[in-house]
Design a protein around this motif. Structure first.
Motif, PDB file in Angstrom:
ATOM      1  N   TYR A   5      -2.000 -26.149  12.773  1.00  0.00           N
ATOM      2  CA  TYR A   5      -2.361 -26.983  13.903  1.00  0.00           C
ATOM      3  C   TYR A   5      -2.320 -26.195  15.189  1.00  0.00           C
ATOM      4  O   TYR A   5      -1.864 -26.653  16.206  1.00  0.00           O
ATOM      5  CB  TYR A   5      -1.480 -28.236  13.946  1.00  0.00           C
ATOM      6  N   ALA A   6      -2.835 -24.955  15.118  1.00  0.00           N
ATOM      7  CA  ALA A   6      -2.970 -24.150  16.324  1.00  0.00           C
ATOM      8  C   ALA A   6      -3.948 -24.861  17.251  1.00  0.00           C
ATOM      9  O   ALA A   6      -4.925 -25.452  16.804  1.00  0.00           O
ATOM     10  CB  ALA A   6      -3.481 -22.761  15.960  1.00  0.00           C
ATOM     11  N   VAL A   7      -3.677 -24.780  18.520  1.00  0.00           N
ATOM     12  CA  VAL A   7      -4.485 -25.511  19.486  1.00  0.00           C
ATOM     13  C   VAL A   7      -5.621 -24.628  19.972  1.00  0.00           C
ATOM     14  O   VAL A   7      -5.432 -23.479  20.304  1.00  0.00           O
ATOM     15  CB  VAL A   7      -3.616 -25.949  20.664  1.00  0.00           C
ATOM     16  N   PHE A   8      -6.796 -25.197  19.964  1.00  0.00           N
ATOM     17  CA  PHE A   8      -7.944 -24.549  20.578  1.00  0.00           C
ATOM     18  C   PHE A   8      -8.857 -25.633  21.106  1.00  0.00           C
ATOM     19  O   PHE A   8      -8.803 -26.772  20.674  1.00  0.00           O
ATOM     20  CB  PHE A   8      -8.692 -23.664  19.569  1.00  0.00           C
ATOM     21  N   CYS A   9      -9.675 -25.283  22.073  1.00  0.00           N
ATOM     22  CA  CYS A   9     -10.579 -26.250  22.685  1.00  0.00           C
ATOM     23  C   CYS A   9     -12.005 -25.945  22.296  1.00  0.00           C
ATOM     24  O   CYS A   9     -12.389 -24.785  22.169  1.00  0.00           O
ATOM     25  CB  CYS A   9     -10.465 -26.217  24.203  1.00  0.00           C
ATOM     26  N   LEU A  10     -12.775 -27.002  22.126  1.00  0.00           N
ATOM     27  CA  LEU A  10     -14.210 -26.850  21.918  1.00  0.00           C
ATOM     28  C   LEU A  10     -14.839 -26.479  23.245  1.00  0.00           C
ATOM     29  O   LEU A  10     -14.513 -27.039  24.270  1.00  0.00           O
ATOM     30  CB  LEU A  10     -14.817 -28.151  21.409  1.00  0.00           C
ATOM     31  N   LYS A  11     -15.700 -25.553  23.243  1.00  0.00           N
ATOM     32  CA  LYS A  11     -16.374 -25.129  24.488  1.00  0.00           C
ATOM     33  C   LYS A  11     -17.695 -25.834  24.610  1.00  0.00           C
ATOM     34  O   LYS A  11     -18.373 -26.112  23.714  1.00  0.00           O
ATOM     35  CB  LYS A  11     -16.588 -23.628  24.499  1.00  0.00           C
TER      36      LYS A  11
ATOM     37  N   SER B  30     -10.593 -32.542  24.215  1.00  0.00           N
ATOM     38  CA  SER B  30     -11.332 -31.607  23.368  1.00  0.00           C
ATOM     39  C   SER B  30     -10.434 -30.981  22.300  1.00  0.00           C
ATOM     40  O   SER B  30     -10.856 -30.811  21.156  1.00  0.00           O
ATOM     41  CB  SER B  30     -12.052 -30.539  24.190  1.00  0.00           C
ATOM     42  N   CYS B  31      -9.195 -30.656  22.614  1.00  0.00           N
ATOM     43  CA  CYS B  31      -8.279 -30.146  21.583  1.00  0.00           C
ATOM     44  C   CYS B  31      -7.982 -31.223  20.549  1.00  0.00           C
ATOM     45  O   CYS B  31      -7.992 -30.961  19.345  1.00  0.00           O
ATOM     46  CB  CYS B  31      -6.977 -29.658  22.204  1.00  0.00           C
ATOM     47  N   ASN B  32      -7.720 -32.443  21.010  1.00  0.00           N
ATOM     48  CA  ASN B  32      -7.405 -33.520  20.086  1.00  0.00           C
ATOM     49  C   ASN B  32      -8.589 -33.795  19.167  1.00  0.00           C
ATOM     50  O   ASN B  32      -8.420 -33.941  17.958  1.00  0.00           O
ATOM     51  CB  ASN B  32      -6.993 -34.776  20.845  1.00  0.00           C
ATOM     52  N   LEU B  33      -9.793 -33.829  19.704  1.00  0.00           N
ATOM     53  CA  LEU B  33     -10.973 -34.057  18.872  1.00  0.00           C
ATOM     54  C   LEU B  33     -11.195 -32.918  17.894  1.00  0.00           C
ATOM     55  O   LEU B  33     -11.590 -33.145  16.757  1.00  0.00           O
ATOM     56  CB  LEU B  33     -12.213 -34.257  19.737  1.00  0.00           C
ATOM     57  N   SER B  34     -10.934 -31.681  18.321  1.00  0.00           N
ATOM     58  CA  SER B  34     -11.123 -30.559  17.403  1.00  0.00           C
ATOM     59  C   SER B  34     -10.141 -30.656  16.244  1.00  0.00           C
ATOM     60  O   SER B  34     -10.482 -30.360  15.112  1.00  0.00           O
ATOM     61  CB  SER B  34     -10.980 -29.223  18.132  1.00  0.00           C
ATOM     62  N   LEU B  35      -8.908 -31.112  16.504  1.00  0.00           N
ATOM     63  CA  LEU B  35      -7.939 -31.292  15.418  1.00  0.00           C
ATOM     64  C   LEU B  35      -8.360 -32.418  14.486  1.00  0.00           C
ATOM     65  O   LEU B  35      -8.201 -32.316  13.281  1.00  0.00           O
ATOM     66  CB  LEU B  35      -6.550 -31.593  15.985  1.00  0.00           C
TER      67      LEU B  35
ATOM     68  N   GLY C 104      -3.525 -25.467  28.229  1.00  0.00           N
ATOM     69  CA  GLY C 104      -3.460 -25.312  29.662  1.00  0.00           C
ATOM     70  C   GLY C 104      -4.254 -26.332  30.454  1.00  0.00           C
ATOM     71  O   GLY C 104      -4.084 -26.451  31.663  1.00  0.00           O
ATOM     72  N   LYS C 105      -5.138 -27.061  29.792  1.00  0.00           N
ATOM     73  CA  LYS C 105      -5.925 -28.090  30.474  1.00  0.00           C
ATOM     74  C   LYS C 105      -5.078 -29.340  30.686  1.00  0.00           C
ATOM     75  O   LYS C 105      -4.080 -29.543  29.996  1.00  0.00           O
ATOM     76  CB  LYS C 105      -7.151 -28.456  29.646  1.00  0.00           C
ATOM     77  N   PRO C 106      -5.488 -30.214  31.605  1.00  0.00           N
ATOM     78  CA  PRO C 106      -4.777 -31.485  31.780  1.00  0.00           C
ATOM     79  C   PRO C 106      -4.858 -32.329  30.505  1.00  0.00           C
ATOM     80  O   PRO C 106      -5.916 -32.431  29.882  1.00  0.00           O
ATOM     81  CB  PRO C 106      -5.532 -32.163  32.926  1.00  0.00           C
TER      82      PRO C 106
ATOM     83  N   VAL D  69       5.428 -39.353  26.463  1.00  0.00           N
ATOM     84  CA  VAL D  69       5.050 -38.041  25.921  1.00  0.00           C
ATOM     85  C   VAL D  69       4.251 -37.251  26.958  1.00  0.00           C
ATOM     86  O   VAL D  69       4.509 -36.057  27.171  1.00  0.00           O
ATOM     87  CB  VAL D  69       4.253 -38.195  24.604  1.00  0.00           C
ATOM     88  N   LEU D  70       3.293 -37.895  27.604  1.00  0.00           N
ATOM     89  CA  LEU D  70       2.513 -37.206  28.640  1.00  0.00           C
ATOM     90  C   LEU D  70       3.427 -36.693  29.751  1.00  0.00           C
ATOM     91  O   LEU D  70       3.292 -35.544  30.193  1.00  0.00           O
ATOM     92  CB  LEU D  70       1.441 -38.138  29.204  1.00  0.00           C
ATOM     93  N   ASP D  71       4.382 -37.515  30.188  1.00  0.00           N
ATOM     94  CA  ASP D  71       5.324 -37.094  31.231  1.00  0.00           C
ATOM     95  C   ASP D  71       6.226 -35.968  30.737  1.00  0.00           C
ATOM     96  O   ASP D  71       6.444 -34.978  31.442  1.00  0.00           O
ATOM     97  CB  ASP D  71       6.165 -38.275  31.709  1.00  0.00           C
ATOM     98  N   ARG D  72       6.747 -36.091  29.532  1.00  0.00           N
ATOM     99  CA  ARG D  72       7.632 -35.059  28.968  1.00  0.00           C
ATOM    100  C   ARG D  72       6.932 -33.701  28.927  1.00  0.00           C
ATOM    101  O   ARG D  72       7.525 -32.673  29.225  1.00  0.00           O
ATOM    102  CB  ARG D  72       8.055 -35.460  27.551  1.00  0.00           C
ATOM    103  N   ASP D  73       5.643 -33.709  28.571  1.00  0.00           N
ATOM    104  CA  ASP D  73       4.892 -32.466  28.420  1.00  0.00           C
ATOM    105  C   ASP D  73       4.192 -32.034  29.715  1.00  0.00           C
ATOM    106  O   ASP D  73       3.356 -31.139  29.702  1.00  0.00           O
ATOM    107  CB  ASP D  73       3.863 -32.609  27.292  1.00  0.00           C
ATOM    108  N   GLY D  74       4.553 -32.685  30.818  1.00  0.00           N
ATOM    109  CA  GLY D  74       3.988 -32.315  32.103  1.00  0.00           C
ATOM    110  C   GLY D  74       2.502 -32.603  32.215  1.00  0.00           C
ATOM    111  O   GLY D  74       1.814 -31.985  33.031  1.00  0.00           O
ATOM    112  N   ARG D  75       2.044 -33.519  31.383  1.00  0.00           N
ATOM    113  CA  ARG D  75       0.621 -33.891  31.356  1.00  0.00           C
ATOM    114  C   ARG D  75      -0.283 -32.679  31.197  1.00  0.00           C
ATOM    115  O   ARG D  75      -1.383 -32.608  31.730  1.00  0.00           O
ATOM    116  CB  ARG D  75       0.240 -34.714  32.579  1.00  0.00           C
ATOM    117  N   GLU D  76       0.210 -31.704  30.420  1.00  0.00           N
ATOM    118  CA  GLU D  76      -0.549 -30.492  30.171  1.00  0.00           C
ATOM    119  C   GLU D  76      -0.678 -30.241  28.675  1.00  0.00           C
ATOM    120  O   GLU D  76       0.300 -30.309  27.932  1.00  0.00           O
ATOM    121  CB  GLU D  76       0.126 -29.289  30.831  1.00  0.00           C
TER     122      GLU D  76
END
Length: 84
Positions: A78-84, A59-64, A29-31, A18-25
């Motif tokens: 399940y919109a993606v956002f990052c905790l700042k 941070s996105c995974n933890l926020s979800l 936009g973060k790694p 999955v990481l490879d399929r998604d370009g590890r991104e």
């Protein structure tokens, strides 16, 4: 996910695919360094289906994880956002 499933060779291989399929991104936009179930397993999401998995940064995974707890008042997208 059970500790046994997380530690299994099958999960480790699938996670890397999955990481490879998604370009590890992450979609933000973060790694990406984690893999997230798009439809949570508790809502019937398939644990092993590639189309139910996406690469995410921690941070996105933890926020979800936090906003999808059973204590929330309403359904969320399940919109993606990052905790700042």
């Amino acid at each position: 996910m059970s500790e046994r499933a997380i530690g299994s060779g099958k999960w480790k291989r699938l996670r890397l695919q999955v990481l490879d399929r998604d370009g590890r991104e992450c979609p933000c936009g973060k790694p990406a360094d984690t893999v997230d179930h798009i439809i949570p397993r508790v809502k019937g999401g398939d644990m092993w289906a590639m189309d139910n998995l996406q690469a995410m940064c921690k941070s996105c995974n933890l926020s979800l994880i936090h906003i999808s707890e059973p204590t929330r008042q309403a359904e969320i997208s399940y919109a993606v956002f990052c905790l700042k």
